[in-house]
Design a protein around this motif. Structure first.
Motif: not given
Length: 99
Positions: A18-28, A53-66
């Motif tokens: 689970f990532f975000a395009t604006w997230c530095g650690p995600c790019k790493a 783009k997949n907020q429902g899925l992120a919520e379902q799995y309780q993803v709070r940070g990327v």
């Protein structure tokens, strides 16, 4: 097109990033995931999920940070970790489940 539940119901391990395009650690993490895939090959599937783009899925799995990574096999969540891990750490997590 396969649904998310189709993908994680595989009999081989599926690592979901689970990532975000604006997230530095995600790019790493992206090149590390490529290295993991190169080492484990067809023994693992790696799926990237954009939380914006997949907020429902992120919520379902309780993803709070990327980035947050979850490992599934046969639809069961086996492991979860937030943050960037080394290639060796990830390989060591996935390998016992990759038969």
């Amino acid at each position: 097109m396969n649904t998310f539940s189709d993908l994680i119901n595989s009999d081989k391990p599926v690592l979901v990033d689970f990532f975000a395009t604006w997230c530095g650690p995600c790019k790493a993490l992206a090149p590390i995931l490529k290295d993991v895939k190169a080492e484990l090959g067809d023994n693992v599937s790696i799926i990237k999920i954009d939380v914006d783009k997949n907020q429902g899925l992120a919520e379902q799995y309780q993803v709070r940070g990327v980035p947050t990574m979850l490992l599934f096999k046969n639809g069961k969540q086996l492991w979860r970790q937030s943050g960037v891990l080394s290639k060796n750490d990830l390989v060591n997590v996935i390998k016992p489940h990759a038969v």
